[in-house]
Design a protein around this motif. Structure first.
Motif, PDB file in Angstrom:
ATOM      1  N   HIS A 229       0.822  -1.208   0.000  1.00  0.00           N
ATOM      2  CA  HIS A 229       0.000   0.000   0.000  1.00  0.00           C
ATOM      3  C   HIS A 229       0.863   1.268   0.000  1.00  0.00           C
ATOM      4  CE1 HIS A 229      -3.264  -2.801   1.184  1.00  0.00           C
ATOM      5  NE2 HIS A 229      -4.020  -1.919   0.561  1.00  0.00           N
ATOM      6  N   ARG A 232       2.092   1.667  -3.533  1.00  0.00           N
ATOM      7  CA  ARG A 232       0.973   2.089  -4.383  1.00  0.00           C
ATOM      8  C   ARG A 232       0.675   3.572  -4.210  1.00  0.00           C
ATOM      9  NH1 ARG A 232      -4.996   1.115  -2.511  1.00  0.00           N
ATOM     10  NH2 ARG A 232      -4.220   2.856  -1.269  1.00  0.00           N
ATOM     11  N   ASP A 233       0.665   4.045  -2.961  1.00  0.00           N
ATOM     12  CA  ASP A 233       0.357   5.450  -2.716  1.00  0.00           C
ATOM     13  C   ASP A 233       1.395   6.372  -3.347  1.00  0.00           C
ATOM     14  OD1 ASP A 233      -1.927   4.839  -1.393  1.00  0.00           O
ATOM     15  OD2 ASP A 233      -1.273   5.528   0.590  1.00  0.00           O
ATOM     16  N   ILE A 236       0.654   6.440  -7.134  1.00  0.00           N
ATOM     17  CA  ILE A 236      -0.572   7.147  -7.490  1.00  0.00           C
ATOM     18  C   ILE A 236      -0.411   8.649  -7.268  1.00  0.00           C
ATOM     19  CG2 ILE A 236      -3.016   7.440  -6.929  1.00  0.00           C
ATOM     20  CD1 ILE A 236      -2.317   4.920  -8.558  1.00  0.00           C
ATOM     21  N   TYR A 259       3.765   1.145 -13.597  1.00  0.00           N
ATOM     22  CA  TYR A 259       2.780   0.126 -13.963  1.00  0.00           C
ATOM     23  C   TYR A 259       3.006  -0.327 -15.401  1.00  0.00           C
ATOM     24  CZ  TYR A 259       0.308   1.054  -9.638  1.00  0.00           C
ATOM     25  OH  TYR A 259      -0.012   1.178  -8.306  1.00  0.00           O
ATOM     26  N   THR A 264      -4.016  -2.135 -15.565  1.00  0.00           N
ATOM     27  CA  THR A 264      -3.687  -2.263 -14.142  1.00  0.00           C
ATOM     28  C   THR A 264      -3.643  -0.899 -13.472  1.00  0.00           C
ATOM     29  OG1 THR A 264      -2.404  -4.271 -14.555  1.00  0.00           O
ATOM     30  CG2 THR A 264      -1.976  -3.090 -12.493  1.00  0.00           C
ATOM     31  N   ARG A 267      -7.140   0.553 -12.945  1.00  0.00           N
ATOM     32  CA  ARG A 267      -7.862  -0.130 -11.860  1.00  0.00           C
ATOM     33  C   ARG A 267      -7.359   0.332 -10.498  1.00  0.00           C
ATOM     34  NH1 ARG A 267      -6.272  -4.135  -8.864  1.00  0.00           N
ATOM     35  NH2 ARG A 267      -4.605  -4.763 -10.306  1.00  0.00           N
ATOM     36  N   VAL A 268      -6.033   0.370 -10.333  1.00  0.00           N
ATOM     37  CA  VAL A 268      -5.455   0.771  -9.053  1.00  0.00           C
ATOM     38  C   VAL A 268      -5.768   2.237  -8.758  1.00  0.00           C
ATOM     39  CG1 VAL A 268      -3.292   1.099  -7.784  1.00  0.00           C
ATOM     40  CG2 VAL A 268      -3.631  -0.958  -9.167  1.00  0.00           C
ATOM     41  N   GLU A 271      -9.367   2.525  -7.609  1.00  0.00           N
ATOM     42  CA  GLU A 271      -9.511   2.023  -6.242  1.00  0.00           C
ATOM     43  C   GLU A 271      -8.995   3.049  -5.228  1.00  0.00           C
ATOM     44  OE1 GLU A 271      -7.329  -1.594  -6.227  1.00  0.00           O
ATOM     45  OE2 GLU A 271      -8.883  -2.771  -7.255  1.00  0.00           O
ATOM     46  N   SER A 272      -7.951   3.779  -5.594  1.00  0.00           N
ATOM     47  CA  SER A 272      -7.342   4.736  -4.690  1.00  0.00           C
ATOM     48  C   SER A 272      -8.066   6.077  -4.660  1.00  0.00           C
ATOM     49  CB  SER A 272      -5.877   4.967  -5.091  1.00  0.00           C
ATOM     50  OG  SER A 272      -5.271   5.959  -4.302  1.00  0.00           O
TER      51      SER A 272
END
Length: 292
Positions: A229, A232-233, A236, A259, A264, A267-268, A271-272
């Motif tokens: 996570h 990912r943050d 993003i 990415y 992908t 989608r991520v 979600e974020s």
């Protein structure tokens, strides 16, 4: 389970090519316990109070400069009848790194947890106050080379702070290196530097000669997030800045932030942020409030 107070993840001007925001604030009743995943400095120009950083308290009065690291829980207390007036500057860790080298002022982060503040006086305080006031004026203006000037002022301010605390505590480096958490910041810095790559816990374990479980535990203890996570943050957030400030295609941005495919990444991102990258860019373009 460790309890963390309010967790702030955003600040004005964050999703730009120069993620930095400075403001002048008055605190008549202090500020509640909180933490955030960006860096912050504060400088008091009036009033009396105190601040607790990870439960260690220090006084605040005109000339107090404080450097708060990501994820540190901090709270401000104001002395009754003496409201604190102070500058606050929020900024991204990437502004402490020299482009293309990974070098820069990020090394002072290793020491910040042990000596988070200095009390300036005399000519040293005059110089710091002048630099911060100039930075604030530059931030409010729209002159050519504004971002460059802001980043130069930030570096000058932090260097002046680091020199002051080193003079006041010459054994600072030795003291800091003995602390339990000191080994984490090189890892955090490495993730910030390489999050666009195909980065895995096994890479960090090999790089820092630690077990994957220990690294995972340190990241969780400090950030409140798992490695996945946290990574990912970072990706993003970088993507948000590129969507808001460049003409790069969404596919190019997906590749830029690490990415391998648009699908992908989309989608991520959804979600974020709760919407697609294209919709995020449209909202930014229309100047509507963005979800965080």
């Amino acid at each position: 389970m460790t309890y963390f107070p309010d967790y702030f993840k955003t600040y004005p001007n964050m999703n730009t090519s120069s993620p930095l925001h400075i403001s002048l604030n008055t605190l008549p009743r202090g500020f509640r316990p909180h933490r955030h995943d960006f860096l912050e400095f504060s400088y008091v120009i009036d009033g009396i109070g105190s601040e607790a950083i990870n439960e260690k308290k220090h006084p605040m009065s005109p000339g107090t400069f404080t450097f708060v690291l990501p994820y540190q829980v901090h709270e401000i207390f104001t002395t009754e009848g003496s409201p604190l007036q102070l500058y606050n500057c929020n900024f991204s860790m990437e502004l402490l790194m020299e482009p293309g080298t990974g070098e820069g002022l990020h090394t002072m982060i290793d020491l910040g947890g042990d000596v988070p503040y200095v009390q300036l006086s005399g000519t040293e305080n005059d110089r710091m106050k002048g630099l911060i006031e100039d930075m604030f004026r530059e931030y409010q203006g729209n002159q050519p080379w504004r971002q460059t000037m802001l980043q130069l002022r930030l570096k000058e301010i932090l260097v002046l702070f680091d020199r002051a605390r080193t003079r006041s505590q010459p054994d600072i480096a030795e003291t800091s290196s003995s602390r339990k958490g000191a080994s984490l910041w090189p890892i955090i810095h490495h993730i910030h530097k390489h999050y666009q790559d195909d980065l895995a816990l096994s890479d960090l374990a090999q790089q820092f000669s630690m077990s994957m479980s220990r690294i995972s535990e340190l990241i969780k203890e400090t950030t409140g997030q798992t490695f996945v996570h946290f990574l990912r943050d970072l990706r993003i957030r970088h993507a948000c800045g590129l969507l808001a400030s460049t003409d790069m295609s969404v596919t190019e941005i997906a590749m830029e932030v690490g990415y391998g495919s648009y699908k992908t990444f989309s989608r991520v991102f959804r979600e974020s942020r709760g919407l697609t990258p294209k919709d995020y860019r449209k909202l930014k373009g229309s100047q509507l409030p963005l979800p965080h």
